[in-house]
Design a protein around this motif. Structure first.
Motif, short mmCIF file in Angstrom:
data_model
loop_
_atom_site.label_atom_id
_atom_site.label_comp_id
_atom_site.label_asym_id
_atom_site.label_seq_id
_atom_site.Cartn_x
_atom_site.Cartn_y
_atom_site.Cartn_z
N UNK A 32 -18.32 24.69 -12.63
CA UNK A 32 -19.33 23.83 -13.24
C UNK A 32 -20.77 24.29 -13.04
N UNK A 33 -21.02 25.13 -12.07
CA UNK A 33 -22.39 25.54 -11.80
C UNK A 33 -22.63 27.02 -12.02
N UNK A 34 -21.77 27.67 -12.76
CA UNK A 34 -21.86 29.12 -12.94
C UNK A 34 -23.16 29.54 -13.61
N UNK A 35 -23.63 28.77 -14.55
CA UNK A 35 -24.85 29.12 -15.30
C UNK A 35 -26.10 28.43 -14.76
N UNK A 36 -25.98 27.72 -13.66
CA UNK A 36 -27.12 26.99 -13.11
C UNK A 36 -28.05 27.92 -12.34
N UNK A 37 -29.25 27.43 -12.08
CA UNK A 37 -30.23 28.23 -11.36
C UNK A 37 -29.87 28.30 -9.87
N UNK A 38 -30.56 29.18 -9.19
CA UNK A 38 -30.34 29.34 -7.76
C UNK A 38 -30.70 28.11 -6.97
N UNK A 39 -31.68 27.34 -7.43
CA UNK A 39 -32.08 26.12 -6.74
C UNK A 39 -30.99 25.06 -6.81
N UNK A 40 -30.30 25.00 -7.94
CA UNK A 40 -29.18 24.05 -8.08
C UNK A 40 -28.05 24.45 -7.13
N UNK A 41 -27.78 25.74 -7.05
CA UNK A 41 -26.75 26.23 -6.12
C UNK A 41 -27.14 25.92 -4.68
N UNK A 42 -28.39 26.15 -4.34
CA UNK A 42 -28.87 25.86 -2.99
C UNK A 42 -28.70 24.39 -2.66
N UNK A 44 -26.70 22.19 -4.11
CA UNK A 44 -25.28 21.84 -4.10
C UNK A 44 -24.62 22.26 -2.79
N UNK A 45 -24.82 23.51 -2.40
CA UNK A 45 -24.16 23.98 -1.18
C UNK A 45 -24.77 23.38 0.08
N UNK A 46 -26.03 23.00 0.04
CA UNK A 46 -26.62 22.29 1.17
C UNK A 46 -25.97 20.90 1.30
N UNK A 47 -25.84 20.21 0.17
CA UNK A 47 -25.22 18.88 0.17
C UNK A 47 -23.75 18.95 0.57
N UNK A 48 -22.99 19.83 -0.07
CA UNK A 48 -21.56 19.90 0.24
C UNK A 48 -21.32 20.51 1.62
N UNK A 49 -22.23 21.33 2.08
CA UNK A 49 -22.11 21.89 3.43
C UNK A 49 -22.25 20.84 4.51
N UNK A 50 -22.96 19.78 4.21
CA UNK A 50 -23.13 18.69 5.18
C UNK A 50 -22.14 17.55 4.95
N UNK A 51 -21.60 17.43 3.76
CA UNK A 51 -20.73 16.31 3.41
C UNK A 51 -19.40 16.32 4.15
N UNK A 52 -18.88 17.48 4.51
CA UNK A 52 -17.59 17.55 5.18
C UNK A 52 -17.65 16.94 6.59
N UNK A 53 -18.87 16.75 7.09
CA UNK A 53 -19.02 16.22 8.44
C UNK A 53 -18.52 14.77 8.52
#
Length: 69
Positions: A32-42, A44-53
C-alpha cells in the motif's frame, strides 16, 4: 500454571508476535505504500515500530502475574 511454564510460553508468544507483526507491517507497507514519499514511510514505520509494544506489554503483564492458588 507454574511460573517457569508461564514465562516459557510468554517468551514463545513474544517471539511469534514480533516476527508475525514485522512481516505483516512490512507486507502492508510494500503493497500500500510503495509509491509514497519517504516521509510517509518514516511515519508509518515509526508508528508501527512502536505499536507492537502494546500487545507485548499485555503478554509480559500476564507472565509476571502470580499463579493462583
Amino acid at each position: 500454571m507454574p511460573v517457569r511454564l508461564k514465562k516459557f510460553l510468554g517468551a514463545i508468544i513474544l517471539i511469534v508476535l514480533v516476527v508475525v507483526y514485522a512481516v505483516l507491517a512490512t507486507a502492508f507497507a510494500t503493497v500500500y505504500l510503495a509509491e509514497s514519499s519517504g516521509w510517509i514511510h518514516l511515519a508509518y514505520f515509526l508508528f508501527t515500530g512502536l505499536l507492537w509494544i502494546l500487545p507485548a506489554m499485555l503478554v509480559i503483564k500476564w507472565m509476571e502475574t502470580a499463579p493462583r492458588r
